[in-house]
Design an enzyme around this catalytic site. Structure first.
Site, PDB file in Angstrom:
ATOM      1  N   ARG A  96      44.838 -60.071 -42.150  1.00  0.00           N
ATOM      2  CA  ARG A  96      46.034 -60.393 -42.907  1.00  0.00           C
ATOM      3  C   ARG A  96      46.983 -59.204 -42.872  1.00  0.00           C
ATOM      4  NH1 ARG A  96      45.699 -62.449 -49.045  1.00  0.00           N
ATOM      5  NH2 ARG A  96      45.520 -60.222 -49.379  1.00  0.00           N
ATOM      6  N   ASP A 118      35.891 -54.961 -46.486  1.00  0.00           N
ATOM      7  CA  ASP A 118      35.614 -53.549 -46.792  1.00  0.00           C
ATOM      8  C   ASP A 118      34.311 -53.402 -47.567  1.00  0.00           C
ATOM      9  OD1 ASP A 118      37.847 -52.658 -45.485  1.00  0.00           O
ATOM     10  OD2 ASP A 118      39.046 -52.353 -47.293  1.00  0.00           O
ATOM     11  N   THR A 155      53.265 -58.871 -45.185  1.00  0.00           N
ATOM     12  CA  THR A 155      53.681 -60.287 -45.211  1.00  0.00           C
ATOM     13  C   THR A 155      52.564 -61.220 -45.672  1.00  0.00           C
ATOM     14  OG1 THR A 155      52.935 -60.710 -42.952  1.00  0.00           O
ATOM     15  CG2 THR A 155      55.177 -59.840 -43.218  1.00  0.00           C
ATOM     16  N   ASP A 214      38.237 -56.436 -51.728  1.00  0.00           N
ATOM     17  CA  ASP A 214      38.376 -56.716 -50.295  1.00  0.00           C
ATOM     18  C   ASP A 214      36.997 -57.021 -49.705  1.00  0.00           C
ATOM     19  OD1 ASP A 214      40.531 -55.727 -47.772  1.00  0.00           O
ATOM     20  OD2 ASP A 214      38.419 -56.198 -47.359  1.00  0.00           O
TER      21      ASP A 214
HETATM   22  C1  PRP Z   1      40.331 -61.470 -45.747  1.00  0.00           C
HETATM   23  C2  PRP Z   1      39.362 -62.630 -45.852  1.00  0.00           C
HETATM   24  C3  PRP Z   1      40.145 -63.767 -45.232  1.00  0.00           C
HETATM   25  C4  PRP Z   1      41.561 -63.451 -45.659  1.00  0.00           C
HETATM   26  C5  PRP Z   1      41.920 -64.342 -46.798  1.00  0.00           C
HETATM   27  O1  PRP Z   1      40.323 -60.959 -44.480  1.00  0.00           O
HETATM   28  O2  PRP Z   1      38.135 -62.376 -45.235  1.00  0.00           O
HETATM   29  O3  PRP Z   1      40.033 -63.826 -43.825  1.00  0.00           O
HETATM   30  O4  PRP Z   1      41.581 -62.081 -46.088  1.00  0.00           O
HETATM   31  O5  PRP Z   1      43.251 -64.201 -47.153  1.00  0.00           O
HETATM   32  P1  PRP Z   1      44.306 -65.388 -46.996  1.00  0.00           P
HETATM   33  O6  PRP Z   1      43.693 -66.607 -47.534  1.00  0.00           O
HETATM   34  O7  PRP Z   1      45.467 -64.891 -47.829  1.00  0.00           O
HETATM   35  O8  PRP Z   1      44.687 -65.502 -45.551  1.00  0.00           O
HETATM   36  P2  PRP Z   1      41.153 -59.643 -44.096  1.00  0.00           P
HETATM   37  O9  PRP Z   1      42.524 -59.994 -43.667  1.00  0.00           O
HETATM   38  O10 PRP Z   1      41.049 -58.644 -45.200  1.00  0.00           O
HETATM   39  O11 PRP Z   1      40.414 -59.127 -42.799  1.00  0.00           O
HETATM   40  P3  PRP Z   1      38.953 -58.473 -42.650  1.00  0.00           P
HETATM   41  O12 PRP Z   1      37.934 -59.555 -42.945  1.00  0.00           O
HETATM   42  O13 PRP Z   1      38.933 -58.045 -41.230  1.00  0.00           O
HETATM   43  O14 PRP Z   1      38.857 -57.317 -43.622  1.00  0.00           O
HETATM   44  N1  URA Z   2      41.089 -60.907 -48.848  1.00  0.00           N
HETATM   45  C1  URA Z   2      40.077 -60.330 -49.548  1.00  0.00           C
HETATM   46  O1  URA Z   2      39.164 -59.748 -48.973  1.00  0.00           O
HETATM   47  N2  URA Z   2      40.111 -60.421 -50.885  1.00  0.00           N
HETATM   48  C2  URA Z   2      41.094 -61.057 -51.546  1.00  0.00           C
HETATM   49  O2  URA Z   2      41.056 -61.117 -52.793  1.00  0.00           O
HETATM   50  C3  URA Z   2      42.134 -61.649 -50.799  1.00  0.00           C
HETATM   51  C4  URA Z   2      42.098 -61.565 -49.447  1.00  0.00           C
END
Ligand code: PRP
Ligand code: URA
Length: 206
Positions: A102, A201, A106, A198
């Site tokens: 994400r 993370d 944005t 997160d």
């Molecule tokens: C997180 C999560 C989803 C997304 C959800 O991933 O695992 O994929 O955010 O958010 P949304 O519904 O607003 O799209 P992230 O972008 O943090 O990536 P990562 O798993 O690589 O840390």
């Molecule tokens: N992605 C995450 O990992 N946590 C949130 O709360 C939203 C998006």
């Protein structure tokens, strides 16, 4: 919209561990694995079977086989945290991967990887990601799966936000959503509240 809140006392207890700021990486991983494994039963409850014949040591009898192949698709990174709980049960499922992150400003999903088995069109596809926040990442992943031929898709998360559930279901009304919790809202950074922080993370200790 088809929304399934998967309720179970052990899921509720493990979800509390997952949410807690005091849970370290090992506790977080272990609890996510347990919840995924428990959710697998509900998520697969309505899979179709076809009749087979089984030879027992005593005689021939009726058996059952799953009607369609299964493909599990974790959204990288955090979706991999749910994968092993599902493969514990669905031991012969194939696995595809979708890489999305994400954008921090944005909040739009940025796709960087896609690899899936060739038989998407005939399979039951189970898309995995612990968080449904704005819904953008899950909806984008389903767009891509459909473009590649998938027609039977279900989406599994740990925690959904009402905003994300509404947005996802508007774009993909026929895709059922399974969640262990429906939380209150998103904050100004589009994080789920109360949520767990997160997911990627915390799962990977980054
Ligand atoms: C997180 C999560 C989803 C997304 C959800 O991933 O695992 O994929 O955010 O958010 P949304 O519904 O607003 O799209 P992230 O972008 O943090 O990536 P990562 O798993 O690589 O840390
Ligand atoms: N992605 C995450 O990992 N946590 C949130 O709360 C939203 C998006």
């Amino acid at each position: 919209m088809s929304f399934h809140l998967v309720e179970h006392p052990v899921i509720r207890e493990r979800l509390s561990r997952i949410r807690s700021i005091d849970s370290d990486t090992a506790a977080f991983r272990g609890a996510m694995h347990d919840v995924a494994r428990l959710m697998c039963y509900e998520v697969t409850r309505d899979l179709e079977t076809r009749p087979t014949t089984v030879q027992t040591p005593l005689c021939q009898t009726e058996g059952h086989a799953l009607a369609r192949p299964l493909i599990l698709v974790p959204i990288l990174r955090a979706g991999t945290g749910l994968l092993n709980g599902f493969t514990d049960i669905l031991t012969d499922a194939a696995v595809g991967h979708i890489g999305l992150y994400r954008d921090e400003e944005t909040h739009q999903p940025m796709r960087y990887y896609f690899k899936a088995p060739a038989n998407l069109a005939e399979a039951e596809v189970i898309l995995l990601d612990p968080m449904l926040a704005t819904g953008g990442s899950a909806a984008d992943a389903v767009d891509e799966l459909k473009r590649e031929g998938a027609t039977r898709i279900r989406f599994v998360c740990l925690i959904a936000a009402p905003e994300g559930l509404a947005a996802f279901s508007t774009r993909h009304p026929e895709v059922p959503v399974y969640a262990a919790a429906l939380d209150q809202c998103l904050n100004e950074r589009a994080y789920i509240v109360p949520g767990l922080g997160d997911a990627g993370d915390r799962y990977f200790g980054t």
